[in-house]
Design a protein around this motif. Sequence first.
Motif, PDB file in Angstrom:
ATOM      1  N   ALA A  62      -0.978   8.360   9.911  1.00  0.00           N
ATOM      2  CA  ALA A  62      -1.456   8.244   8.405  1.00  0.00           C
ATOM      3  C   ALA A  62      -2.736   7.577   8.497  1.00  0.00           C
ATOM      4  O   ALA A  62      -3.421   7.252   9.239  1.00  0.00           O
ATOM      5  CB  ALA A  62      -0.666   7.086   7.732  1.00  0.00           C
ATOM      6  N   GLY A  63      -3.613   8.199   7.143  1.00  0.00           N
ATOM      7  CA  GLY A  63      -4.969   7.801   6.894  1.00  0.00           C
ATOM      8  C   GLY A  63      -6.049   8.934   7.663  1.00  0.00           C
ATOM      9  O   GLY A  63      -7.298   8.428   7.895  1.00  0.00           O
ATOM     10  N   GLY A  64      -5.393  10.228   7.893  1.00  0.00           N
ATOM     11  CA  GLY A  64      -6.455  11.326   8.369  1.00  0.00           C
ATOM     12  C   GLY A  64      -6.607  10.935   9.726  1.00  0.00           C
ATOM     13  O   GLY A  64      -8.053  11.351  10.212  1.00  0.00           O
ATOM     14  N   ARG A  65      -5.933  10.183  10.458  1.00  0.00           N
ATOM     15  CA  ARG A  65      -6.375   9.910  11.865  1.00  0.00           C
ATOM     16  C   ARG A  65      -5.852  10.931  12.887  1.00  0.00           C
ATOM     17  O   ARG A  65      -6.168  10.997  14.147  1.00  0.00           O
ATOM     18  CB  ARG A  65      -5.867   8.622  12.249  1.00  0.00           C
ATOM     19  CG  ARG A  65      -6.341   7.519  11.432  1.00  0.00           C
ATOM     20  CD  ARG A  65      -5.842   6.041  11.927  1.00  0.00           C
ATOM     21  NE  ARG A  65      -6.290   5.005  11.198  1.00  0.00           N
ATOM     22  CZ  ARG A  65      -5.795   4.409   9.864  1.00  0.00           C
ATOM     23  NH1 ARG A  65      -4.846   5.080   9.411  1.00  0.00           N
ATOM     24  NH2 ARG A  65      -6.548   3.589   9.589  1.00  0.00           N
ATOM     25  N   GLY A  66      -5.273  12.135  12.701  1.00  0.00           N
ATOM     26  CA  GLY A  66      -4.911  13.059  13.615  1.00  0.00           C
ATOM     27  C   GLY A  66      -3.667  12.933  14.163  1.00  0.00           C
ATOM     28  O   GLY A  66      -2.917  11.895  13.664  1.00  0.00           O
ATOM     29  N   ALA A 110       0.877  -1.160   0.180  1.00  0.00           N
ATOM     30  CA  ALA A 110      -0.149  -0.027   0.020  1.00  0.00           C
ATOM     31  C   ALA A 110       0.693   1.195   0.182  1.00  0.00           C
ATOM     32  O   ALA A 110       0.294   2.275  -0.400  1.00  0.00           O
ATOM     33  CB  ALA A 110      -0.949  -0.040   1.068  1.00  0.00           C
ATOM     34  N   LEU A 111       2.247   1.361   0.291  1.00  0.00           N
ATOM     35  CA  LEU A 111       2.932   2.282   0.352  1.00  0.00           C
ATOM     36  C   LEU A 111       3.803   2.590  -0.847  1.00  0.00           C
ATOM     37  O   LEU A 111       4.639   3.562  -1.026  1.00  0.00           O
ATOM     38  CB  LEU A 111       3.961   2.164   1.592  1.00  0.00           C
ATOM     39  CG  LEU A 111       3.402   2.352   2.907  1.00  0.00           C
ATOM     40  CD1 LEU A 111       2.246   1.355   3.444  1.00  0.00           C
ATOM     41  CD2 LEU A 111       4.525   2.635   4.049  1.00  0.00           C
ATOM     42  N   ARG A 112       3.990   1.622  -1.798  1.00  0.00           N
ATOM     43  CA  ARG A 112       5.185   1.796  -2.432  1.00  0.00           C
ATOM     44  C   ARG A 112       4.737   2.927  -3.587  1.00  0.00           C
ATOM     45  O   ARG A 112       5.857   3.568  -3.957  1.00  0.00           O
ATOM     46  CB  ARG A 112       5.304   0.370  -3.326  1.00  0.00           C
ATOM     47  CG  ARG A 112       5.693  -0.767  -2.408  1.00  0.00           C
ATOM     48  CD  ARG A 112       5.943  -2.012  -3.292  1.00  0.00           C
ATOM     49  NE  ARG A 112       6.367  -3.024  -2.342  1.00  0.00           N
ATOM     50  CZ  ARG A 112       7.263  -3.476  -1.611  1.00  0.00           C
ATOM     51  NH1 ARG A 112       8.377  -2.767  -1.757  1.00  0.00           N
ATOM     52  NH2 ARG A 112       7.391  -4.382  -0.853  1.00  0.00           N
ATOM     53  N   THR A 137       1.216   1.875  10.419  1.00  0.00           N
ATOM     54  CA  THR A 137       2.522   2.394  11.103  1.00  0.00           C
ATOM     55  C   THR A 137       3.727   2.448  10.107  1.00  0.00           C
ATOM     56  O   THR A 137       4.432   3.528  10.080  1.00  0.00           O
ATOM     57  CB  THR A 137       3.029   0.956  11.941  1.00  0.00           C
ATOM     58  OG1 THR A 137       2.233   0.695  12.887  1.00  0.00           O
ATOM     59  CG2 THR A 137       4.424   1.257  12.378  1.00  0.00           C
ATOM     60  N   LEU A 138       3.797   1.711   8.968  1.00  0.00           N
ATOM     61  CA  LEU A 138       4.479   1.843   7.969  1.00  0.00           C
ATOM     62  C   LEU A 138       4.519   3.179   7.161  1.00  0.00           C
ATOM     63  O   LEU A 138       5.297   4.014   7.085  1.00  0.00           O
ATOM     64  CB  LEU A 138       4.476   0.798   6.877  1.00  0.00           C
ATOM     65  CG  LEU A 138       5.035  -0.527   7.456  1.00  0.00           C
ATOM     66  CD1 LEU A 138       4.283  -1.729   6.494  1.00  0.00           C
ATOM     67  CD2 LEU A 138       6.552  -0.531   7.567  1.00  0.00           C
ATOM     68  N   ALA A 139       3.072   3.799   6.927  1.00  0.00           N
ATOM     69  CA  ALA A 139       2.942   4.973   6.124  1.00  0.00           C
ATOM     70  C   ALA A 139       3.172   6.168   7.158  1.00  0.00           C
ATOM     71  O   ALA A 139       3.691   6.869   6.705  1.00  0.00           O
ATOM     72  CB  ALA A 139       1.385   4.985   5.869  1.00  0.00           C
TER      73      ALA A 139
END
Length: 450
Positions: free
Chosen positions: A170-174, A89-91, A215-217
């Motif tokens: 990441a993911g708009g979680r603040g 999902a990050l590449r 976590t990776l993002a």
Amino acid sequence: MPEYPRTAPRRTTGAPAPRRTSVPAPRRTGGAPRRPAPRRRGARRARAAGLARLAVCLTSAAVMLTSGVGWFAYHWLNNGLITSHALDALRDGAPRGRDGAVNVLLIGLDSRRDMNGNALPKEFVERELHAGSSEIGGYNTNTLILMHIPADGGKVTAFSIPRDDYVEIAGGRGEHKIKEAYGLAKAEAEEKLIAEGVRGADLEHRGREAGREATLATVQKFLGVPIDHFAEVNLLGFYDIAKVVQPVQVCLKKPVRDRYSGADFPAGVQDLDARQALSFVRQRHGLDGGDLDRTRRQQAFLSSVTHKLKSQGVWGDVGKLQGLFDVVKKDVVIDDRWNILDFARQAPNLTGGNAEFHTLPIEGFATRKGEAVNLVDADRVRALVGKVIGAGATPSAGGGDAKPGGPASGSPTGSAGGSGGGGAASGHAPVPSDAFQGPAVEMGGVPCVD
């Protein structure tokens, strides 16, 4: 030692090799470095588990390729590792890296559960691990270490990210503590999956994959460098490894005694068994730097383990070699594109102990959302990492509410020591010794730490 359940996790769907997929456990969050408020004692061991396990993985691989273990061991280990697709999902959106260099993220997951999400027996957790109840701990990533392996064969540089750094998730979680990215994403994913009727092991697997992706993002954005590979480890593996390689030699600058972790050691060089090793890497109370000093304990432990494996002929002992391989195969999760054995052959400085650990700087302490956190200047962190490894770090609104021009109250930045040699060793401009959070820890021996 009491037995604990180990059920083989399910295999990855669509994977080219018959590798296994991992399984998760319930989530909890909390914790901060060196604060007056007491915190749970169980969030410590995952860091050391991660550190020791990467040394085992890579060092064992390198020795296999140059020893008589050869073809059989290569296929036996490579076909049995637990793998994840989370990096896929990050590449596409990854920052640009340097040709030939490799960045590996080591994730130490706090959990008192096995790879299938089953709670470890109470007696084992409380008596063997000295870790309180099996219900404590969850899905905080209490160790996050980025290891940069330069393409030119120079010294490996490892960056430890303090677990309570307050960053954009990441993911708009603040903004949250960086260690909470995994648990937040896992909980969100599982809520949706449960509504779809997903249950049991499948729920655990899929929730954990969401946690890894977040976590990776988050780390990739925070540091501004691409993540090429990752390895995830948990609490149980540390104990398994320590049992195989004990005693492990460590060195303390002064005597310590801490009832929370069980640490009770004199000053100087000493040999630790598995239970003592857990206490050594867990201790936070009574250390001037709290969590930050504990990070250096864990860095020193990895150095000691690597030194022992290299210098004392562990690989000539077939029984210990088998034991180490068994731990790697049951306690480590890696990305599905990572061939550990080929990587080890390409990274002799890492497997040989030619590496240096740095702890990334924080700007101070504060309270956010009712919790003690580390304030960070994300642009400063990215610029520092980029300078050391020779990559262009791109400023962004990536995390932390500390701004350049003045650290927050209680700022610990600029503590003594450190060679700052990661950049110079790799052929890039050196950085000031006080740019990092305290002194560097060199691999390849038995460092003496607080």
